[in-house]
Design a protein around this motif. Structure first.
Motif, mmCIF file in Angstrom:
data_model
loop_
_atom_site.group_PDB
_atom_site.id
_atom_site.type_symbol
_atom_site.label_atom_id
_atom_site.label_comp_id
_atom_site.label_asym_id
_atom_site.label_seq_id
_atom_site.Cartn_x
_atom_site.Cartn_y
_atom_site.Cartn_z
ATOM 1 N N TRP A 95 0.984 -1.339 -0.155
ATOM 2 C CA TRP A 95 0.048 0.019 0.075
ATOM 3 C C TRP A 95 0.870 1.289 -0.097
ATOM 4 O O TRP A 95 2.066 1.087 0.463
ATOM 5 C CB TRP A 95 -1.040 -0.111 1.231
ATOM 6 N N GLN A 96 0.320 2.120 -0.495
ATOM 7 C CA GLN A 96 1.046 3.459 -0.845
ATOM 8 C C GLN A 96 0.130 4.876 -0.422
ATOM 9 O O GLN A 96 -0.822 4.690 -1.076
ATOM 10 C CB GLN A 96 1.528 3.575 -2.322
ATOM 11 N N TYR A 97 0.713 5.706 0.243
ATOM 12 C CA TYR A 97 0.135 7.126 0.567
ATOM 13 C C TYR A 97 0.496 7.874 -0.691
ATOM 14 O O TYR A 97 1.684 8.148 -0.956
ATOM 15 C CB TYR A 97 0.454 7.573 1.828
ATOM 16 N N VAL A 98 -0.545 8.443 -1.130
ATOM 17 C CA VAL A 98 -0.175 9.431 -2.469
ATOM 18 C C VAL A 98 -0.875 10.901 -2.347
ATOM 19 O O VAL A 98 -1.601 10.983 -1.516
ATOM 20 C CB VAL A 98 -1.001 8.677 -3.798
ATOM 21 N N TYR A 99 -0.298 11.519 -3.117
ATOM 22 C CA TYR A 99 -0.391 13.061 -3.092
ATOM 23 C C TYR A 99 -1.004 13.798 -4.108
ATOM 24 O O TYR A 99 -1.577 14.775 -4.181
ATOM 25 C CB TYR A 99 1.125 13.685 -2.455
ATOM 26 N N GLY A 100 -0.438 13.177 -5.322
ATOM 27 C CA GLY A 100 -1.048 13.841 -6.505
ATOM 28 C C GLY A 100 -0.254 14.793 -7.150
ATOM 29 O O GLY A 100 -0.589 15.301 -8.298
ATOM 30 N N ASP A 101 0.757 15.180 -6.831
ATOM 31 C CA ASP A 101 1.693 16.266 -7.388
ATOM 32 C C ASP A 101 2.534 15.649 -8.566
ATOM 33 O O ASP A 101 2.605 16.463 -9.483
ATOM 34 C CB ASP A 101 2.668 16.945 -6.396
ATOM 35 N N LYS A 132 -8.304 16.862 -7.653
ATOM 36 C CA LYS A 132 -7.164 16.479 -8.695
ATOM 37 C C LYS A 132 -7.557 15.374 -9.425
ATOM 38 O O LYS A 132 -6.997 14.090 -9.677
ATOM 39 C CB LYS A 132 -6.047 16.154 -7.732
ATOM 40 N N TYR A 133 -8.393 15.597 -10.358
ATOM 41 C CA TYR A 133 -9.179 14.622 -11.370
ATOM 42 C C TYR A 133 -7.976 14.444 -12.333
ATOM 43 O O TYR A 133 -7.796 13.278 -12.594
ATOM 44 C CB TYR A 133 -10.349 15.282 -12.205
ATOM 45 N N SER A 134 -7.427 15.408 -12.904
ATOM 46 C CA SER A 134 -6.276 14.902 -14.037
ATOM 47 C C SER A 134 -5.276 13.943 -13.537
ATOM 48 O O SER A 134 -4.765 12.978 -13.857
ATOM 49 C CB SER A 134 -5.675 16.226 -14.676
ATOM 50 N N ALA A 135 -4.785 14.371 -12.248
ATOM 51 C CA ALA A 135 -3.682 13.547 -11.557
ATOM 52 C C ALA A 135 -4.471 12.056 -11.184
ATOM 53 O O ALA A 135 -3.488 11.233 -11.657
ATOM 54 C CB ALA A 135 -3.260 14.097 -10.120
ATOM 55 N N PHE A 167 -13.457 14.834 -4.138
ATOM 56 C CA PHE A 167 -12.520 13.698 -4.334
ATOM 57 C C PHE A 167 -12.853 12.831 -5.406
ATOM 58 O O PHE A 167 -14.045 12.502 -5.724
ATOM 59 C CB PHE A 167 -12.679 12.970 -2.959
ATOM 60 N N PRO A 168 -11.897 12.493 -6.117
ATOM 61 C CA PRO A 168 -11.935 11.828 -7.630
ATOM 62 C C PRO A 168 -12.426 10.359 -7.388
ATOM 63 O O PRO A 168 -11.960 9.405 -7.917
ATOM 64 C CB PRO A 168 -10.921 12.289 -8.393
ATOM 65 N N TYR A 169 -13.620 10.057 -6.597
ATOM 66 C CA TYR A 169 -13.971 8.606 -6.412
ATOM 67 C C TYR A 169 -14.349 8.041 -7.933
ATOM 68 O O TYR A 169 -13.988 6.895 -8.035
ATOM 69 C CB TYR A 169 -15.134 8.556 -5.534
ATOM 70 N N SER A 170 -14.890 8.942 -8.612
ATOM 71 C CA SER A 170 -15.524 8.366 -9.956
ATOM 72 C C SER A 170 -14.384 7.946 -10.814
ATOM 73 O O SER A 170 -14.389 7.190 -11.694
ATOM 74 C CB SER A 170 -16.334 9.228 -10.509
ATOM 75 N N VAL A 171 -13.077 8.404 -10.405
ATOM 76 C CA VAL A 171 -11.981 7.861 -11.122
ATOM 77 C C VAL A 171 -11.364 6.791 -10.559
ATOM 78 O O VAL A 171 -10.941 5.666 -11.296
ATOM 79 C CB VAL A 171 -10.937 9.281 -11.494
ATOM 80 N N PHE A 172 -10.898 7.077 -9.284
ATOM 81 C CA PHE A 172 -10.334 5.752 -8.531
ATOM 82 C C PHE A 172 -11.299 4.553 -8.704
ATOM 83 O O PHE A 172 -10.655 3.528 -8.628
ATOM 84 C CB PHE A 172 -9.978 6.086 -7.219
ATOM 85 N N ARG A 349 -12.190 15.280 -20.875
ATOM 86 C CA ARG A 349 -13.737 15.010 -20.288
ATOM 87 C C ARG A 349 -13.922 15.735 -18.856
ATOM 88 O O ARG A 349 -14.659 16.420 -18.756
ATOM 89 C CB ARG A 349 -14.073 13.797 -20.476
ATOM 90 N N LEU A 350 -13.047 15.319 -17.892
ATOM 91 C CA LEU A 350 -13.488 15.775 -16.501
ATOM 92 C C LEU A 350 -13.008 17.302 -16.563
ATOM 93 O O LEU A 350 -13.537 17.758 -15.546
ATOM 94 C CB LEU A 350 -12.464 14.711 -15.603
#
Length: 374
Positions: A95-101, A132-135, A167-172, A349-350
């Motif tokens: 598991w990994q904690y992510v930041y999106g930068d 951060k949808y694009s990320a 929060f981009p739940y719909s992506v993840f 799109r997003l």
């Protein structure tokens, strides 16, 4: 956007991503059964591999989730333990904690754990990924390209979807994303009872259509009765597995409660879906519903805002599917909508979806940030 609870009843058995969305039914994976999360290996049974294996077996823990990365940094502890723990009969996931930068580099770190032999992988995405949808798209696409289309991936995110509209739940959790939803249901940290927190979590996570494998807490020394009730509630919801945060903070009482046999659960659960209606600003769950409306052939906007055009599209969908025409996305409408696939998310799109709409802040954070979870 107005919000009310949906009516009760039995959840849909529609399938999303090769798993049964409402019941959590899936082929056996490392997510099934009981799992324990390890933050620092050297603080878990002193880093003793035989000790970790023995304790896991003694308390019927089948899978250990070992931290393998933080942002763009790979944690060597994962490489050091994955094969020995597997040799001891355990499933071992990273598991990994992510930041999106730097999402591409983060995905490379995630893929390293997969390549090293992880039985599954979990993304711990929290406040840093809001808006951060694009990320999120870049991260998921790169990880999938390296891990493979069917490799088991979970998302361990905030449990209260309605508190985190951007929060981009719909992506993840969407097409090409994680197949398993592992919300952090830390009832004691949130400040309410097990039933209240679990009920709220399931109500708002169910519409994303992924099987829910709730992550409970052993830190803060919760009562044995609460741990047992959490397990019973998850079983009543049809969850095929639960896991626990975390090894180094679990007391002997907590460990015992994780593996004790369960008696019957005499309080039934109502398998509801959150209901959405016109009003309010940007909300990821509205965007998710709009995508399904478009997949069903309706001319819904792609804005993430429940406006008049969305209401009209919902009414047309309800009419064509023999549902009560009320313009709200209620439980029967969700069940019907989730039968229609949506296209894989694209950055363009997003980006268009969020243009003209400021990304709202979280209403509040139901659980404290990781650094304070002690």
């Amino acid at each position: 956007m107005a919000i009310v609870a949906a009516s009760g009843g039995v959840a849909s058995a529609s399938r999303t991503g090769g798993v049964t969305a409402s019941t959590g039914r899936s082929s056996a994976t490392a997510f099934d059964g009981s799992g324990m999360w390890i933050w620092y290996v050297n603080q878990s049974n002193g880093g003793s591999i035989p000790g970790i294996i023995a304790r896991a077996r003694a308390h019927k823990v089948r899978t250990v989730f070992v931290k393998s990365g933080d942002g763009t940094t790979y944690w060597p502890q994962f490489s050091q333990v994955v094969r020995p723990l597997q040799a001891g009969g355990l499933k071992v996931c990273g598991w990994q904690y992510v930041y999106g930068d730097r999402p591409g580099d983060e995905a490379t770190v995630a893929a390293q754990a997969v390549k090293t032999g992880a039985d599954c992988f979990v993304i711990d995405a929290e406040a840093q990924y809001e808006g951060k949808y694009s990320a999120a798209i870049k991260y998921m696409r790169k990880l999938r390209s390296k891990a493979g289309k069917h490799y088991p991936i979970g998302l361990a995110g905030f449990p209260y979807v309605d508190y985190h509209p951007s929060f981009p739940y719909s992506v993840f959790l969407g097409p090409g994303g994680a197949q398993f939803n592992v919300p952090q249901v830390y009832w004691k940290a949130i400040g309410y009872g097990v039933d209240t927190v679990m009920g709220h979590t399931y109500l708002w996570n169910r519409p994303y259509g992924r099987p829910i494998y709730p992550l409970g807490q052993l830190y803060q020394d919760p009562a044995r009765s609460e741990i047992i009730r959490f397990r019973k509630y998850a079983r009543a919801e049809g969850a095929r597995g639960v896991s626990w945060w975390d090894w180094q903070e679990a007391t002997n009482t907590g460990w015992k409660a994780v593996g004790d046999p369960l008696s019957a659960f005499h309080h039934g659960v109502v398998k509801d879906y959150a209901t959405l209606s016109q009003g309010g600003g940007f909300f990821d769950l509205v965007l998710w519903a709009q995508e399904h409306l478009r997949g069903a052939g309706q001319s819904a906007p792609r804005t993430g805002v429940f406006d008049g055009a969305t209401t009209r599209a919902v009414k047309k969908f309800q009419r064509s599917n023999g549902l009560k025409v009320n313009g709200r996305i209620d439980k029967p409408t969700w069940i019907a909508l989730l039968r229609y696939p949506v296209a894989r998310a694209s950055a363009a799109r997003l980006s268009a979806a969020s243009s003209g709409h400021s990304m709202p802040r979280a209403k509040r954070y139901e659980i404290p940030p990781p650094a304070l979870r002690h």
